[in-house]
Write an enzyme that holds these catalytic residues in place. Sequence first.
Site, mmCIF file in Angstrom:
data_model
loop_
_atom_site.group_PDB
_atom_site.id
_atom_site.type_symbol
_atom_site.label_atom_id
_atom_site.label_comp_id
_atom_site.label_asym_id
_atom_site.label_seq_id
_atom_site.Cartn_x
_atom_site.Cartn_y
_atom_site.Cartn_z
ATOM 1 N N LYS A 182 -17.762 -6.388 8.223
ATOM 2 C CA LYS A 182 -16.568 -5.817 8.628
ATOM 3 C C LYS A 182 -16.363 -6.058 10.122
ATOM 4 O O LYS A 182 -17.021 -6.388 10.893
ATOM 5 C CB LYS A 182 -16.905 -3.997 8.595
ATOM 6 C CG LYS A 182 -15.654 -3.268 8.919
ATOM 7 C CD LYS A 182 -15.982 -1.881 8.987
ATOM 8 C CE LYS A 182 -16.035 -1.504 7.349
ATOM 9 N NZ LYS A 182 -14.625 -1.685 6.804
ATOM 10 N N ASN A 227 -15.006 5.426 4.971
ATOM 11 C CA ASN A 227 -15.903 4.838 3.994
ATOM 12 C C ASN A 227 -16.901 5.884 3.669
ATOM 13 O O ASN A 227 -17.153 6.391 2.656
ATOM 14 C CB ASN A 227 -16.625 3.729 4.212
ATOM 15 C CG ASN A 227 -15.354 2.401 4.313
ATOM 16 O OD1 ASN A 227 -14.506 2.586 3.587
ATOM 17 N ND2 ASN A 227 -15.552 1.417 5.108
ATOM 18 N N TYR A 261 0.719 -1.390 0.009
ATOM 19 C CA TYR A 261 0.025 -0.097 0.017
ATOM 20 C C TYR A 261 0.886 1.343 -0.010
ATOM 21 O O TYR A 261 1.910 1.225 0.630
ATOM 22 C CB TYR A 261 -0.820 -0.075 1.056
ATOM 23 C CG TYR A 261 -2.052 1.129 1.167
ATOM 24 C CD1 TYR A 261 -2.940 0.691 0.326
ATOM 25 C CD2 TYR A 261 -2.076 2.235 1.861
ATOM 26 C CE1 TYR A 261 -4.090 1.410 0.187
ATOM 27 C CE2 TYR A 261 -2.876 3.134 1.836
ATOM 28 C CZ TYR A 261 -4.132 2.740 1.067
ATOM 29 O OH TYR A 261 -5.371 3.645 1.002
ATOM 30 N N ASN A 305 -21.761 -3.100 -3.597
ATOM 31 C CA ASN A 305 -21.995 -3.874 -2.278
ATOM 32 C C ASN A 305 -20.813 -3.576 -1.429
ATOM 33 O O ASN A 305 -20.760 -3.956 -0.087
ATOM 34 C CB ASN A 305 -22.160 -5.403 -2.330
ATOM 35 C CG ASN A 305 -20.970 -6.100 -3.210
ATOM 36 O OD1 ASN A 305 -20.159 -5.483 -3.932
ATOM 37 N ND2 ASN A 305 -20.559 -7.099 -2.675
ATOM 38 N N SER A 306 -19.795 -2.854 -1.553
ATOM 39 C CA SER A 306 -18.626 -2.598 -0.771
ATOM 40 C C SER A 306 -18.976 -1.499 0.314
ATOM 41 O O SER A 306 -20.259 -0.855 0.226
ATOM 42 C CB SER A 306 -17.578 -1.915 -1.304
ATOM 43 O OG SER A 306 -17.958 -0.773 -2.022
#
Length: 400
Positions: free
Chosen positions: A389, A175, A82, A201-202
Amino acid sequence: MSLSSRLASSCLVRRGAPGFSTSALRAASNRAVVYTKNGDPTSVLTALTHPKLPSPPPSTLNIKFLLAPINPADINVVEGVYPAKPQLTSSLTQSGLGSADTPVYVGGNEGLAEVTEVGSGVEGVKKGDWVIMTRPQAGTWSSNKNVSPRELLKVPRELDGFKLDEVSGATITVNPATAYNMIHDFTTLQEGDWLVQNGANSAVGQAVIQIAAAKGIKTLNFVRNRDNFSELKAQLTSLGATTVLTYDELADKSLRGKIKEWTDGKGIRLGLNCVGGKDTTLMTQLLGQDGHLVTYGAMSKQPLSLPTPMFIFKNLQAHGFWQSRWYQQRGPAEQGELMKKLVQFMSKGQLSPPEHEIVTIGGHESDETATQKVREIMSKLAAGRFGKKVLLRMEEVSSD
């Protein structure tokens, strides 16, 4: 003894080095999930107990983390793939793991914390306030931490009679914030306008659906085909999705005609992409004149290829979005206003927390047991065995 047990035991041996006794460890109250090098999270992550924080030095404050999510990007950070890199920490212990001799990275980027003690010279924050971290890779997989006020942002625990819950607070930083900013920062959408997105759908996709619906914006949502597609479609529709389709339907030449009917001939001006690859190429062709494609992820790990005619004849504009950069470029006032707006959506029932599972690292558990539990979580996440989650609750270590 298993490999993970041997690795955890070796870390415990290092912590017992001269200058940091076992009795001191038992009296310690803090714990963090750490690693010394990048690699497979199921083998490099270790739970480390370290001494109780002293009173905060001037211009700093102590916080206690309440909940901290494990996001896909967090795993990528541990793996070393990342772009954002955490900073090595050498102040957790006097010797051994977490010291100047063996510095560590503390995992976690997002989380909700409560202020426990405020140092002199700190203004605008008091004991009991809820805060989130705005510095990337701040090390939220911890029980307690000493931080600078410049690294955090206060979130309203209560707004107009609405009390923010811990899960919503712990998951508000990335998010929902990403969803809100992508909807607002690149073009102006009015009530009745449409946007199109993949990865619907995330967690971000679901937040996009809810925020758009609250503003009267219609959404065309694409997801991967699956056995339970009808159930997923019903779930997203219940959140406010206007239309939910599969990527397979993107190849259907009749789709454009249907979309033209749905939108009454008005072009779609905003597309949100977290997938990449050929499906995104096809989705981009659904945008109308002066459309904007915003890319915030690459789940397919495939290159993003955009049709040249879209640029020449329809004036397509392509953007990249990273919420961490947004925080770096905005001041506290604008950051605070964003949090207030998101909490207002929540207070009206227009933005709900993601489906989740809380995993508690108990204060009575040994570091070896805690290490095994963390690695098991990572193994399940890698295998896709968590459909929700996952949030960590790191309890302070018991002294008995």
